[in-house]
Design a protein around this motif. Structure first.
Motif, PDB file in Angstrom:
ATOM      1  N   SER A 436       0.462  -1.705  -0.046  1.00  0.00           N
ATOM      2  CA  SER A 436       0.008  -0.025  -0.227  1.00  0.00           C
ATOM      3  C   SER A 436       0.663   1.840   0.339  1.00  0.00           C
ATOM      4  O   SER A 436       0.508   2.386  -0.199  1.00  0.00           O
ATOM      5  N   ALA A 437       2.178   1.628   0.003  1.00  0.00           N
ATOM      6  CA  ALA A 437       3.437   2.060   0.271  1.00  0.00           C
ATOM      7  C   ALA A 437       2.506   3.117  -1.671  1.00  0.00           C
ATOM      8  O   ALA A 437       2.841   4.830  -1.101  1.00  0.00           O
ATOM      9  N   GLY A 438       2.573   2.503  -2.455  1.00  0.00           N
ATOM     10  CA  GLY A 438       2.782   3.796  -2.917  1.00  0.00           C
ATOM     11  C   GLY A 438       1.847   4.794  -3.257  1.00  0.00           C
ATOM     12  O   GLY A 438       2.204   5.968  -3.220  1.00  0.00           O
ATOM     13  N   ALA A 439       0.206   4.189  -3.356  1.00  0.00           N
ATOM     14  CA  ALA A 439      -1.459   4.699  -3.387  1.00  0.00           C
ATOM     15  C   ALA A 439      -0.777   5.691  -1.433  1.00  0.00           C
ATOM     16  O   ALA A 439      -1.115   6.744  -2.430  1.00  0.00           O
ATOM     17  N   ALA A 440      -0.397   5.341  -0.830  1.00  0.00           N
ATOM     18  CA  ALA A 440       0.538   6.480   0.681  1.00  0.00           C
ATOM     19  C   ALA A 440       0.836   7.314   0.241  1.00  0.00           C
ATOM     20  O   ALA A 440       0.638   8.210   0.676  1.00  0.00           O
ATOM     21  N   ALA A 441       2.014   7.490  -0.896  1.00  0.00           N
ATOM     22  CA  ALA A 441       2.539   8.392  -0.871  1.00  0.00           C
ATOM     23  C   ALA A 441       2.486   9.300  -1.884  1.00  0.00           C
ATOM     24  O   ALA A 441       2.458  10.361  -1.787  1.00  0.00           O
ATOM     25  N   GLN A 442       1.072   8.540  -2.654  1.00  0.00           N
ATOM     26  CA  GLN A 442       1.113   9.623  -3.601  1.00  0.00           C
ATOM     27  C   GLN A 442      -0.199  10.632  -2.812  1.00  0.00           C
ATOM     28  O   GLN A 442      -0.335  11.957  -3.024  1.00  0.00           O
ATOM     29  N   ARG A 443      -0.806   9.893  -2.055  1.00  0.00           N
ATOM     30  CA  ARG A 443      -1.707  10.590  -0.866  1.00  0.00           C
ATOM     31  C   ARG A 443      -1.230  11.762   0.458  1.00  0.00           C
ATOM     32  O   ARG A 443      -0.562  13.288  -0.072  1.00  0.00           O
ATOM     33  N   LEU A 444       0.503  11.199   0.335  1.00  0.00           N
ATOM     34  CA  LEU A 444       1.340  12.185   1.282  1.00  0.00           C
ATOM     35  C   LEU A 444       1.957  13.381   0.172  1.00  0.00           C
ATOM     36  O   LEU A 444       1.808  14.760   0.661  1.00  0.00           O
ATOM     37  N   GLY A 451      -5.725  10.442   4.636  1.00  0.00           N
ATOM     38  CA  GLY A 451      -5.833   9.525   3.581  1.00  0.00           C
ATOM     39  C   GLY A 451      -4.407   8.144   3.638  1.00  0.00           C
ATOM     40  O   GLY A 451      -4.847   7.527   3.858  1.00  0.00           O
ATOM     41  N   ALA A 452      -3.163   9.496   3.948  1.00  0.00           N
ATOM     42  CA  ALA A 452      -2.467   8.479   3.914  1.00  0.00           C
ATOM     43  C   ALA A 452      -2.482   7.342   4.959  1.00  0.00           C
ATOM     44  O   ALA A 452      -1.333   5.887   4.911  1.00  0.00           O
ATOM     45  N   MET A 453      -2.691   7.416   6.065  1.00  0.00           N
ATOM     46  CA  MET A 453      -2.995   6.667   7.037  1.00  0.00           C
ATOM     47  C   MET A 453      -3.797   5.999   7.340  1.00  0.00           C
ATOM     48  O   MET A 453      -3.833   4.760   8.012  1.00  0.00           O
ATOM     49  N   THR A 454      -4.980   5.947   6.573  1.00  0.00           N
ATOM     50  CA  THR A 454      -6.149   5.770   6.627  1.00  0.00           C
ATOM     51  C   THR A 454      -5.519   3.746   5.726  1.00  0.00           C
ATOM     52  O   THR A 454      -6.032   3.239   6.381  1.00  0.00           O
ATOM     53  N   LEU A 455      -4.510   4.158   4.529  1.00  0.00           N
ATOM     54  CA  LEU A 455      -3.875   2.902   3.643  1.00  0.00           C
ATOM     55  C   LEU A 455      -2.806   2.430   4.566  1.00  0.00           C
ATOM     56  O   LEU A 455      -2.691   1.401   4.058  1.00  0.00           O
ATOM     57  N   LEU A 456      -1.984   2.955   5.550  1.00  0.00           N
ATOM     58  CA  LEU A 456      -1.579   2.515   6.136  1.00  0.00           C
ATOM     59  C   LEU A 456      -1.755   2.672   7.511  1.00  0.00           C
ATOM     60  O   LEU A 456      -0.916   3.084   8.726  1.00  0.00           O
ATOM     61  N   PRO A 457      -2.962   1.225   8.057  1.00  0.00           N
ATOM     62  CA  PRO A 457      -3.503   1.824   9.480  1.00  0.00           C
ATOM     63  C   PRO A 457      -2.620   1.247  10.094  1.00  0.00           C
ATOM     64  O   PRO A 457      -2.341   1.548  11.489  1.00  0.00           O
TER      65      PRO A 457
END
Length: 536
Positions: A436-444, A451-457
Motif C-alpha cells: 500500500s506504500a505507493g498509493a499512500a505516497a501519492q496521497r502524501l 488518507g495516507a494513514m488510512t492506507l497504512l493503519p
C-alpha cells in the motif's frame, strides 16, 4: 469592442495599467492554488491523481497555447483577443468557486490557462503598439515588475485569503482583478492587428498541444501504474506520434509556429536548456513546499506564505543586479554561477528539510532564489542574442514557450519522482504494508496525510512525516545534481558567444512569459508574430 481610444499619455498609462494588472493575476493563479491545495483535498474529496491536475491543467493549457494566442492576436486584433481572454478568465474563476467536483474544477483551471495565454500574448503585443523606444522598454519593465510582485507576495496573500475566507477566496480575488483588467482594457486599449498575418498554423498548434498533454499525462500516471502499464505505453506512443506529426507539419509550413532550423545552432539549444532550469530548480518548489508545510508539517497558511517570501523575494532585486554585472562578466559565466548557487541552495535545503525547525529553511531558500535570479535576469536577452537578428522574434517566441511548457512538464515529472521516492521510504518504514506504500505516497505528495494513514493503519503519523521528509530531501539532492549538470552544459554551449553579444533586458522577467515581453521590446521588424504578436 472596437471603440476608438484617443492617443495620449494618460490613455497610454491606463493601457499599461490594464496589461500590468492582467499580468499580476497570473502568478496569483499559479501560487494561490498551491497554498489552497490542502483545503481542496477535504472540500472536493479528490484522488491524488486528480489533485495533481489542479496546477498542471492551468500550466499545460497556458504553455501550450501561448504561441497560438499570439497568432490569433495578430490576425484578429490584440485588443479583441485580450478582452476575450480576460472575460474567459473571469468566468472560469467565478465558476471555480461553485465547482461541483474535481473533474469540473480541473477543466475550469484549464479554461483559466487559456484565458491567461490570451491576456499575456495579446497584452504584450498591445503594449508594443502603444509605446516606442525607451518608453516601450519602461512599459515592459512595469509588466515584468508586476510578475515579480505577484510571485513574491502571492503566497502570503493567498495564505491570508485561505485563512480568512477559505480556498474560494483565492479564486474570488483573481476574478475581481481580471474583471478590473478587462474594464481598463475595454476603455483604454487601442485595437491593432498585423495586416500581413496569414492563417494560424492550426495543425502545428494542435499537434504540439497534444504531444505536451500526452507527455504530462504519462508522467502523472507512471507513479501509480508503472512503465509497463498499457495505459502508460499508450500515452507514450501517442506523445511520440504527435511529436512526429508536429515536426512534419512545421517542416512543410510556410509560416510555422516553430522554425526547427534554429535548433542547428548549439548556443540556441543551450538557451532552451536555460529556459528549463528555473522550472526544476525553482518553480516546482513554489508548488511543493506550501503543500508540504501546510499538510505534512502542520503550519497554517499565513506562516507558510511568509516563509515562501524567502524563496521568491530575491527575484525582486537580483535580476536587476545581473543586468549590471553583465557589463563586466560574460552572461554565460553569470548564468553558470547562478545555477551553481541555486544547486548549493537545493542541497542545503535538502539538509534543512530533515530538521524539526522550519526556520532552518529560510537561508537555503534565499540562496535558491538569489541563485536563480542571475540567469533569470539575463535569459531573455540571451534568447534573442544567440541567433541571427532576423530570427530574433521567432527565437523569443520559442524560448517563451519552452519556459512555460517546461514548468508544467517539470512539475509533473518532479511530482512523479517525489511520489516514487516517498514510496521507497514508506515501504522501508512499514515493511508489513509495503503493497500500500505507493498509493499512500501519492496521497502524501498531494497533501492528504489522513488518507495516507488510512492506507497504512499500522504506521504512526511521525513515521509518515519522517518518510516524507526523507523523500523530499532526496528529491532536492537529485534536483541539485541536475542543476549542476545544466550549469556545465550551459557554459559549454553559450560561453563562446562572449559578453559583448548579449543585451540583457533584465526588467522584463516573470515566472512564465518574460520572453514574450522581451520580444515586445525588440525592434518591430525583428519581432514576428510567433512571439506573442509583437510583430509590426
Amino acid at each position: 469592442m472596437t471603440a476608438p481610444v484617443p492617443t495620449s499619455s494618460a490613455s497610454q498609462r491606463w493601457a499599461l495599467a490594464a496589461v500590468c494588472l492582467g499580468a499580476l493575476v497570473m502568478p496569483l493563479s499559479f501560487t494561490g492554488p498551491a497554498v489552497a491545495l490542502p483545503s481542496l483535498v477535504h472540500a472536493l474529496h479528490a484522488s491524488p491523481e486528480a489533485l495533481s491536475w489542479v496546477t498542471n491543467a492551468f500550466m499545460l493549457a497556458f504553455g501550450s497555447t501561448l504561441l497560438a494566442a499570439g497568432g490569433l492576436a495578430d490576425r484578429h486584433g490584440r485588443r479583441r483577443v485580450y478582452l476575450w481572454g480576460a472575460a474567459l478568465f473571469v468566468l472560469a474563476s467565478l465558476a471555480l468557486i461553485a465547482a461541483p467536483g474535481i473533474g469540473v474544477f480541473n477543466l475550469l483551471r484549464a479554461a483559466q490557462g487559456l484565458g491567461g495565454a490570451a491576456i499575456l500574448s495579446a497584452g504584450a503585443a498591445a503594449l508594443a503598439q502603444e509605446f516606442d523606444g525607451a518608453a516601450r522598454t519602461r512599459a515592459f519593465s512595469f509588466m515584468g515588475t508586476s510578475f515579480g510582485v505577484g510571485l513574491s507576495f502571492g503566497p502570503i496573500l493567498s495564505g491570508l485569503l485561505v485563512a480568512q475566507f477559505g480556498w474560494r477566496g483565492v479564486f474570488g480575488l483573481t476574478a475581481l482583478m481580471a474583471l478590473a483588467a478587462w474594464g481598463l482594457g475595454w476603455r483604454y486599449l487601442r485595437e491593432s492587428r498585423d495586416p500581413d498575418a496569414g492563417s494560424l498554423d492550426w495543425g502545428g498548434a494542435f499537434a504540439f498541444s497534444a504531444a505536451l498533454a500526452l507527455l504530462t499525462c504519462m508522467a502523472l500516471r507512471v507513479p501509480g501504474a508503472g512503465w509497463a502499464d498499457r495505459g502508460t505505453l499508450g500515452l507514450l506512443a501517442g506523445c511520440v506520434l504527435s511529436f512526429i506529426a508536429f515536426v512534419k507539419i512545421e517542416l512543410g509550413c510556410k509560416r510555422p509556429l516553430l522554425d526547427l532550423s534554429l535548433f542547428r545552432h548549439p548556443p540556441f539549444v543551450g538557451v532552451q536548456l536555460l529556459a528549463a532550469a528555473p522550472a526544476y530548480g525553482f518553480v516546482v518548489l513554489l508548488i511543493l513546499l506550501p503543500v508540504r508545510w501546510i499538510a505534512v508539517v502542520g503550519l497554517d497558511e499565513v506562516r507558510a506564505g511568509l516563509l515562501m517570501m524567502a524563496l521568491s523575494g530575491p527575484l525582486m532585486v537580483v535580476p536587476m543586479l545581473a543586468g549590471r554585472l553583465v557589463q563586466r562578466f560574460s552572461a554565460a559565466s553569470l548564468c553558470a554561477v547562478g545555477l551553481l548557487a541555486n544547486a548549493a541552495g537545493l542541497a542545503w535545503l535538502g539538509h534543512a528539510t530533515q530538521q524539526a525547525d522550519v526556520s532552518a529553511s529560510v537561508g537555503p531558500m534565499l540562496l535558491i532564489g538569489a541563485g536563480i535570479g542571475l540567469p533569470w535576469g539575463l535569459m531573455d536577452g540571451l534568447a534573442v542574442s544567440v541567433v541571427p537578428n532576423e530570427r530574433a522574434g521567432m527565437a523569443a517566441g520559442i524560448f517563451s514557450t519552452s519556459r512555460v511548457a517546461g514548468e508544467g512538464l517539470a512539475l509533473a515529472i518532479v511530482s512523479a519522482v517525489l511520489a516514487g521516492l516517498t514510496t521507497y521510504y514508506l515501504a522501508a518504514a512499514t515493511p508489513g504494508e509495503a503493497a500500500s506504500a505507493g498509493a499512500a505516497a501519492q496521497r502524501l505528495v498531494a497533501g492528504d496525510v489522513a488518507g495516507a494513514m488510512t492506507l497504512l493503519p499500522s504506521a504512526q503519523q511521525a513515521a509518515l512525516i519522517l518518510a516524507s521528509g526523507q523523500a523530499f530531501a532526496a528529491l532536492l539532492y537529485v534536483l541539485c545534481a541536475v542543476t549542476v549538470g545544466t550549469a556545465v552544459a550551459l557554459y559549454w554551449s553559450i560561453g563562446r558567444q562572449g559578453r559583448d553579444s548579449v543585451k540583457p533586458i533584465h526588467a522584463l522577467q516573470d515566472v512564465s512569459t518574460g520572453a514574450v515581453a522581451s520580444a515586445g521590446a525588440c525592434s518591430i521588424k525583428e519581432a514576428r508574430s510567433a512571439c506573442g504578436g509583437v510583430s509590426r
